[in-house]
Design a protein around this motif. Structure first.
Motif, short mmCIF file in Angstrom:
data_model
loop_
_atom_site.label_atom_id
_atom_site.label_comp_id
_atom_site.label_asym_id
_atom_site.label_seq_id
_atom_site.Cartn_x
_atom_site.Cartn_y
_atom_site.Cartn_z
N SER A 1 0.81 -1.21 0.00
CA SER A 1 0.00 0.00 0.00
C SER A 1 0.84 1.27 0.00
N THR B 1 -2.02 6.75 -2.24
CA THR B 1 -3.08 6.20 -3.09
C THR B 1 -3.73 7.26 -3.98
N ALA B 2 -3.52 8.53 -3.66
CA ALA B 2 -4.06 9.59 -4.51
C ALA B 2 -3.42 9.58 -5.90
N GLN C 1 -6.00 6.53 -7.34
CA GLN C 1 -7.45 6.55 -7.14
C GLN C 1 -8.23 7.29 -8.23
N ARG D 1 -11.01 5.43 -10.88
CA ARG D 1 -12.41 5.83 -10.98
C ARG D 1 -12.75 6.25 -12.41
N TYR E 1 -4.49 -4.22 -9.55
CA TYR E 1 -5.08 -4.31 -8.20
C TYR E 1 -5.26 -5.76 -7.73
N ALA F 1 -15.56 2.74 -6.14
CA ALA F 1 -14.40 3.48 -5.61
C ALA F 1 -14.15 3.13 -4.15
N ARG F 2 -15.22 3.09 -3.37
CA ARG F 2 -15.07 2.75 -1.95
C ARG F 2 -14.56 1.31 -1.78
N ASP G 1 -10.87 1.13 -2.74
CA ASP G 1 -10.06 1.79 -1.71
C ASP G 1 -9.89 0.87 -0.50
N TRP H 1 -7.43 -1.85 -1.29
CA TRP H 1 -6.05 -1.35 -1.27
C TRP H 1 -5.44 -1.44 0.14
#
Length: 295
Positions: free
Chosen positions: A8, A157-158, A161, A165, A204, A284-285, A288, A291
């Protein structure tokens, strides 16, 4: 190293490592090349993986356009060779699958297959295979030198992410467009979005292997189905553009192609609707949360 994130933390470094590994594999394939068609397949696959990785970081990577164009240019050099080889394979599959029907209806399928094979041989002679591979090696080597300096306008992670998406939204949008107008180019656009989404899921895959491994297998199935649909479209276009005026002998073959495309579209839509059922916010959730399992 597999084509996947392993932890991560250290996201930027992992992006660079994955890119470097794909370029190294391409350079190794060129150095060891014995079968031109197989080498082309390997190089184009590496370019697709690299471009999907770039799309994942696109929102935070200022050099995206230049790097994406560089890898697209490498792949495009080999597109003629790839299309010629695939058309032979596709036509061979049609003859194997529908040979009796073609024979009864008097379609010169064998003659057409011979023409395709001769076309592929002629194109290969014209292309200068060694020169093309040398150009690709030079371009990959230059790209390899740039990778360590890739910088991203985010951290953690930004980095991935927003692109993840965007890839999922694009997949759903292209699916909706294809269902509304299931025509060749529209379906092909969905195919490209589906391929990118598959590669993103592969990146992923280690986040939640018990779930992601099967998803990747099924997305690969979708990509192959849409790929077969596209190959039939390319073959159909070639038949239409090369048949002599007043020659109706190819009509049966074109009808068989259309039937197979319809069956492939139906299968693809059944698969695609399942993959696109979740709203983007929910997906997305979920990803995340996956991850965070990397540790």
């Amino acid at each position: 190293m597999v084509y996947a994130f392993k932890q991560s933390s250290g996201v930027a470094g992992q992006v660079r490592d994955i890119a470097a590994e794909q370029i190294d594999k391409a350079l190794e394939a060129i150095a060891a090349s014995e079968d031109f068609d197989q080498t082309v397949h390997t190089l184009r696959k590496s370019c697709k993986k690299l471009r999907a990785l770039l799309k994942l970081v696109r929102p935070v990577f200022a050099d995206y356009e230049a790097e994406n164009a560089a890898f697209r240019a490498i792949a495009d050099r080999f597109s003629v060779a790839r299309d010629a080889a695939v058309m032979v394979q596709t036509m061979s599959g049609l003859v194997d699958h529908s040979g009796a029907r073609l024979s009864v209806d008097g379609v010169g399928s064998v003659t057409l297959l011979d023409r395709l094979r001769e076309r592929a041989r002629h194109l290969r002679q014209q292309m200068g295979e060694e020169e093309l591979l040398a150009l690709a090696a030079a371009d990959f080597t230059e790209a390899r030198a740039r990778v360590p300096s890739w910088q991203f306008e985010a951290s953690g992670t930004a980095i991935v992410q927003p692109g993840l998406r965007a890839g999922y939204r694009r997949f759903r949008k292209r699916l909706a467009e294809a269902r509304k107008a299931p025509e060749g180019e529209v379906v092909h656009d969905w195919r490209k979005a589906a391929k990118v989404w598959w590669y993103h899921m592969r990146l992923y895959e280690r986040t939640a292997p018990a779930i992601m491994e099967n998803l990747c297998v099924r997305l690969d199935e979708l990509g192959e189905t849409l790929g077969d649909h596209h190959n039939l479209m390319v073959l159909s276009d070639w038949i239409v553009s090369t048949r002599a005026p007043g020659d109706s002998s190819a009509d049966t073959l074109l009808s068989i192609i259309a039937e197979q495309q319809a069956a492939l579209s139906e299968k693809a839509f059944i698969l695609g609707r399942q993959f696109a059922a979740e709203p983007p916010s929910g997906a997305a959730r979920r990803f995340d949360a996956y991850w965070q399992l990397l540790g």
